[in-house]
Design a protein around this motif. Structure first.
Motif, PDB file in Angstrom:
ATOM      1  N   GLU A 222       5.592 -10.138  -4.837  1.00  0.00           N
ATOM      2  CA  GLU A 222       4.972 -11.360  -4.319  1.00  0.00           C
ATOM      3  C   GLU A 222       4.414 -11.134  -2.920  1.00  0.00           C
ATOM      4  O   GLU A 222       3.302 -11.551  -2.597  1.00  0.00           O
ATOM      5  CB  GLU A 222       5.975 -12.522  -4.315  1.00  0.00           C
ATOM      6  CG  GLU A 222       6.262 -13.069  -5.708  1.00  0.00           C
ATOM      7  CD  GLU A 222       4.999 -13.214  -6.570  1.00  0.00           C
ATOM      8  OE1 GLU A 222       4.056 -13.899  -6.121  1.00  0.00           O
ATOM      9  OE2 GLU A 222       4.929 -12.630  -7.670  1.00  0.00           O
ATOM     10  N   THR A 223       5.181 -10.451  -2.105  1.00  0.00           N
ATOM     11  CA  THR A 223       4.730 -10.156  -0.741  1.00  0.00           C
ATOM     12  C   THR A 223       3.537  -9.215  -0.779  1.00  0.00           C
ATOM     13  O   THR A 223       2.518  -9.452  -0.124  1.00  0.00           O
ATOM     14  CB  THR A 223       5.871  -9.486   0.058  1.00  0.00           C
ATOM     15  OG1 THR A 223       7.046 -10.250  -0.112  1.00  0.00           O
ATOM     16  CG2 THR A 223       5.518  -9.362   1.531  1.00  0.00           C
ATOM     17  N   PHE A 224       3.661  -8.156  -1.560  1.00  0.00           N
ATOM     18  CA  PHE A 224       2.575  -7.157  -1.566  1.00  0.00           C
ATOM     19  C   PHE A 224       1.265  -7.774  -2.058  1.00  0.00           C
ATOM     20  O   PHE A 224       0.217  -7.586  -1.450  1.00  0.00           O
ATOM     21  CB  PHE A 224       2.941  -5.948  -2.430  1.00  0.00           C
ATOM     22  CG  PHE A 224       1.829  -4.945  -2.477  1.00  0.00           C
ATOM     23  CD1 PHE A 224       1.593  -4.106  -1.397  1.00  0.00           C
ATOM     24  CD2 PHE A 224       0.968  -4.877  -3.573  1.00  0.00           C
ATOM     25  CE1 PHE A 224       0.530  -3.205  -1.404  1.00  0.00           C
ATOM     26  CE2 PHE A 224      -0.092  -3.981  -3.588  1.00  0.00           C
ATOM     27  CZ  PHE A 224      -0.307  -3.139  -2.502  1.00  0.00           C
ATOM     28  N   PHE A 225       1.327  -8.516  -3.144  1.00  0.00           N
ATOM     29  CA  PHE A 225       0.079  -9.021  -3.720  1.00  0.00           C
ATOM     30  C   PHE A 225      -0.482 -10.224  -2.947  1.00  0.00           C
ATOM     31  O   PHE A 225      -1.690 -10.420  -2.912  1.00  0.00           O
ATOM     32  CB  PHE A 225       0.269  -9.361  -5.203  1.00  0.00           C
ATOM     33  CG  PHE A 225       0.332  -8.137  -6.069  1.00  0.00           C
ATOM     34  CD1 PHE A 225      -0.831  -7.468  -6.450  1.00  0.00           C
ATOM     35  CD2 PHE A 225       1.552  -7.612  -6.489  1.00  0.00           C
ATOM     36  CE1 PHE A 225      -0.789  -6.320  -7.237  1.00  0.00           C
ATOM     37  CE2 PHE A 225       1.605  -6.465  -7.275  1.00  0.00           C
ATOM     38  CZ  PHE A 225       0.438  -5.816  -7.650  1.00  0.00           C
ATOM     39  N   LYS A 229       0.462  -5.869   4.064  1.00  0.00           N
ATOM     40  CA  LYS A 229       0.583  -5.734   5.522  1.00  0.00           C
ATOM     41  C   LYS A 229      -0.532  -4.876   6.111  1.00  0.00           C
ATOM     42  O   LYS A 229      -0.953  -5.093   7.237  1.00  0.00           O
ATOM     43  CB  LYS A 229       1.932  -5.097   5.875  1.00  0.00           C
ATOM     44  CG  LYS A 229       3.130  -5.955   5.507  1.00  0.00           C
ATOM     45  CD  LYS A 229       4.433  -5.284   5.949  1.00  0.00           C
ATOM     46  CE  LYS A 229       5.647  -5.830   5.239  1.00  0.00           C
ATOM     47  NZ  LYS A 229       5.962  -5.134   3.980  1.00  0.00           N
ATOM     48  N   THR A 230      -1.004  -3.902   5.346  1.00  0.00           N
ATOM     49  CA  THR A 230      -1.962  -2.952   5.930  1.00  0.00           C
ATOM     50  C   THR A 230      -3.384  -3.229   5.437  1.00  0.00           C
ATOM     51  O   THR A 230      -3.591  -3.754   4.334  1.00  0.00           O
ATOM     52  CB  THR A 230      -1.603  -1.500   5.528  1.00  0.00           C
ATOM     53  OG1 THR A 230      -1.615  -1.421   4.099  1.00  0.00           O
ATOM     54  CG2 THR A 230      -0.236  -1.094   6.044  1.00  0.00           C
ATOM     55  N   ASP A 231      -4.357  -2.848   6.240  1.00  0.00           N
ATOM     56  CA  ASP A 231      -5.755  -3.002   5.825  1.00  0.00           C
ATOM     57  C   ASP A 231      -6.033  -2.179   4.580  1.00  0.00           C
ATOM     58  O   ASP A 231      -6.821  -2.574   3.724  1.00  0.00           O
ATOM     59  CB  ASP A 231      -6.690  -2.550   6.959  1.00  0.00           C
ATOM     60  CG  ASP A 231      -6.689  -3.569   8.090  1.00  0.00           C
ATOM     61  OD1 ASP A 231      -6.257  -4.709   7.851  1.00  0.00           O
ATOM     62  OD2 ASP A 231      -7.102  -3.199   9.212  1.00  0.00           O
ATOM     63  N   ARG A 232      -5.394  -1.011   4.502  1.00  0.00           N
ATOM     64  CA  ARG A 232      -5.633  -0.129   3.358  1.00  0.00           C
ATOM     65  C   ARG A 232      -5.219  -0.813   2.054  1.00  0.00           C
ATOM     66  O   ARG A 232      -5.913  -0.727   1.035  1.00  0.00           O
ATOM     67  CB  ARG A 232      -4.867   1.196   3.553  1.00  0.00           C
ATOM     68  CG  ARG A 232      -5.270   2.267   2.604  1.00  0.00           C
ATOM     69  CD  ARG A 232      -6.717   2.663   2.846  1.00  0.00           C
ATOM     70  NE  ARG A 232      -7.264   3.447   1.723  1.00  0.00           N
ATOM     71  CZ  ARG A 232      -7.757   2.931   0.603  1.00  0.00           C
ATOM     72  NH1 ARG A 232      -7.741   1.625   0.390  1.00  0.00           N
ATOM     73  NH2 ARG A 232      -8.268   3.710  -0.325  1.00  0.00           N
ATOM     74  N   ALA A 233      -4.088  -1.488   2.076  1.00  0.00           N
ATOM     75  CA  ALA A 233      -3.617  -2.193   0.876  1.00  0.00           C
ATOM     76  C   ALA A 233      -4.517  -3.390   0.577  1.00  0.00           C
ATOM     77  O   ALA A 233      -4.818  -3.672  -0.586  1.00  0.00           O
ATOM     78  CB  ALA A 233      -2.168  -2.632   1.057  1.00  0.00           C
ATOM     79  N   LYS A 234      -4.968  -4.069   1.622  1.00  0.00           N
ATOM     80  CA  LYS A 234      -5.883  -5.205   1.415  1.00  0.00           C
ATOM     81  C   LYS A 234      -7.146  -4.741   0.702  1.00  0.00           C
ATOM     82  O   LYS A 234      -7.617  -5.368  -0.253  1.00  0.00           O
ATOM     83  CB  LYS A 234      -6.259  -5.840   2.768  1.00  0.00           C
ATOM     84  CG  LYS A 234      -5.202  -6.787   3.275  1.00  0.00           C
ATOM     85  CD  LYS A 234      -5.582  -7.369   4.628  1.00  0.00           C
ATOM     86  CE  LYS A 234      -4.310  -7.839   5.299  1.00  0.00           C
ATOM     87  NZ  LYS A 234      -4.373  -7.818   6.755  1.00  0.00           N
TER      88      LYS A 234
END
Ligand SMILES: Nc1ncnc2c1ncn2[C@@H]1O[C@H](COP(=O)(O)OP(=O)(O)OP(=O)(O)O)[C@@H](O)[C@H]1O
Ligand SMILES: [Mg+2]
Length: 244
Positions: A222-225, A229-234
């Protein structure tokens, strides 16, 4: 629990895994996500020692592996504790579905043929393929072959099960049947590399997000999607949303 500390891996002088530290709690499912080339497959292959890391330590129950010097007997011990499901199934073409499951039970785990077949049928039942026991891989659909691949990996009751894109070779209409089998697996520590992000979101207890050989984020789905936290993940998630 499985604990990895300071795992490093290079190919021809190029660092592919930077300094991986990871604690995997018992019976939890970890989705390992990240862009192509980020090192996901290499990390899985290091955990079952299909690749030898350059350095680092892995603790798996009573077993402590110093990657820099692995005695041959420990290599065997690790292989007995780690199950792997591959993208291309990796079944033996000249063995039946049942034999694909029983082969390592007999040769590596030293079960008798009768015991191995009993276990083999149990897992064929689990993946819904008992009636295909005598079929060779070429006589099975991709989805069926992968279900045999999963049965084979589960049959020796590994400490941890690793999936490397188990559905990405499949025609879209066969993906579901394999995901349904994965969903049924209970009480197992698992790492799942997948591009099926909706599935990962549903079944994972934790997401590990990798980029350029590092684990950049570890958080509940839930947090990740919802709030990476990071621009790379966004960026990774934006690309995914644009693709669907
Ligand atoms: N045997 C090898 N020899 C040399 N380089 C390798 C080898 N295996 C992997 N690499 C390199 O290591 C990096 C990580 O590769 P890896 O296959 O682990 O990425 P991945 O995250 O699984 O990517 P994908 O999502 O495309 O499967 C890549 O740059 C790749 O080219
Ligand atoms: Mg890969």
């Amino acid at each position: 629990m499985i604990e990895i500390t300071h795992l490093k891996k290079s190919f021809q002088g190029q660092r592919v895994l930077e300094d991986i530290c990871l604690k995997l709690e018992k019976n939890k499912t970890y989705a390992l996500l990240g862009p192509s080339g980020s090192g996901k497959s290499t990390l899985l292959r290091c955990i079952n020692l299909l690749e030898t890391p350059d350095s680092g330590i892995m603790k798996m129950q009573d077993l402590v592996i110093d990657f820099a010097k692995i005695p041959k007997r420990d290599l065997q011990k690790v292989r007995k504790k780690v199950g792997m499901v591959f993208q291309n199934y990796n079944l033996f073409a000249n063995k039946t579905a049942l034999e694909n499951i029983t082969q390592s039970l007999i040769s590596v785990h030293k079960y008798s043929k009768a015991e191995a077949e009993k276990i083999g049928f149990e897992y064929l039942d689990m993946v819904g393929l008992r009636e295909r026991a005598g079929h060779y891989p070429s006589m099975l659909s991709g989805g069926q072959q992968q279900r045999i691949g999963i049965a084979r990996a589960l049959a020796f009751n590994p400490e941890i099960l690793l999936f490397d894109e188990p559905t990405s070779s499949l025609d879209p209409e066969l993906v579901e049947e394999v995901l349904n089998v994965i969903k049924m697996i209970k009480d197992k520590t698992m790492i799942l590399v997948t591009h099926e992000l909706n599935f990962a979101r549903k079944i994972a207890n934790e997401v590990l997000f990798m980029s350029e050989g590092k684990i950049l984020e570890q958080s509940p789905p839930e947090t990740f999607f919802n709030a990476p936290k990071t621009d790379r993940a966004k960026l990774f998630l934006e690309k995914f949303h644009r693709a669907i």
